[in-house]
Design an enzyme around this catalytic site. Sequence first.
Site, short mmCIF file in Angstrom:
data_model
loop_
_atom_site.label_atom_id
_atom_site.label_comp_id
_atom_site.label_asym_id
_atom_site.label_seq_id
_atom_site.Cartn_x
_atom_site.Cartn_y
_atom_site.Cartn_z
N VAL A 118 0.80 -1.47 0.04
CA VAL A 118 0.01 0.02 0.03
C VAL A 118 0.74 1.31 -0.01
CG1 VAL A 118 -1.88 -1.27 1.00
CG2 VAL A 118 0.01 0.12 2.66
N ASP A 119 2.14 1.16 -0.16
CA ASP A 119 3.20 2.13 0.16
C ASP A 119 3.33 3.16 -1.29
OD1 ASP A 119 4.89 0.59 -1.79
OD2 ASP A 119 5.54 -0.29 -0.05
N HIS A 136 -4.45 -4.21 -2.14
CA HIS A 136 -5.01 -4.26 -0.91
C HIS A 136 -4.89 -2.54 -0.66
CE1 HIS A 136 -3.29 -8.14 0.53
NE2 HIS A 136 -4.46 -8.04 -0.15
N CYS A 169 -14.76 12.50 9.83
CA CYS A 169 -15.36 12.96 8.43
C CYS A 169 -15.66 14.37 8.62
CB CYS A 169 -15.82 11.84 7.76
SG CYS A 169 -16.38 12.41 6.06
N CYS A 180 -20.52 15.20 8.09
CA CYS A 180 -20.79 13.49 8.20
C CYS A 180 -20.42 13.11 9.69
CB CYS A 180 -19.95 12.90 7.28
SG CYS A 180 -20.00 10.81 7.44
#
Length: 271
Positions: A118-119, A136, A169, A180
Amino acid sequence: MDGEATEPDDHGVDEAALARARALVDGAESITVLTGAGISTDSGIPDFRGPKGLWTRNPKAEATSNIAYYVRDPEVRRLAWRSRLDSTAWSAEPNAGHLALVALERRGTLRALITQNVDGLHHAAGNDPDLVIEAHGTMRRWVCLSCDAGGPMAEALDRVRLGEDDPACRAPVGSDGEACGGILKSATVSYGQQLDPVDLERADEAAADCDLFLAVGSTLSVYPIAQVVSVAHHHGAPVVIVNAQPTPYDPIAAEVLRGQIGRVLPTLVGV
């Protein structure tokens, strides 16, 4: 695996196996690659389950990657935000292993690059984003678990630096535009979450129609993405595994290479 075993070189790789694997790479026209955390360790990003892995050193950190714990426990979220803020990935640079896969693409034989990482380092190295399947997700964006709003991770981290240890959020919802207030997390796939079905389908297709499958730096123990190795093997593609530790798929591999990925992969690709 074919051929007689020979003594490994100073970096732990069997030279005869490496030569056979390189012949497979040189003869392939369509190579699908799967990468895991091991390809990024030379960039200073620790893996998860290795001897010096993040979860090996700090078992509590594994809870931050479980969606049930993350949603239920504010302390887990606070730990996750501190971990994101301090991640070595923000200063990491692509290493020789990443650049070898760019060279493979420029040669015209890279069918797809599936990554469990995920980098974002494959993008930073220069691989075509259209060829990269981030199975991922990515740590470089945030997402709201309530309204699906999202944005650059830098925005959320700035709020953490200013004192919000569990930012909520702020996206406007409803006719009155009220914030939100949902839970934020990185746009990564945590344990307990489903992979994007489009990404999974793309990965399966890339494994099914390649003529060589290369698995690099992955324990091949995280499903469903690890199943692409079986898909490639089932469709007749030789499998080459480059990883420091044994994997469940070693018995079906044409070649298994042990050694430092930043050294082995450039030689394997021929750069």
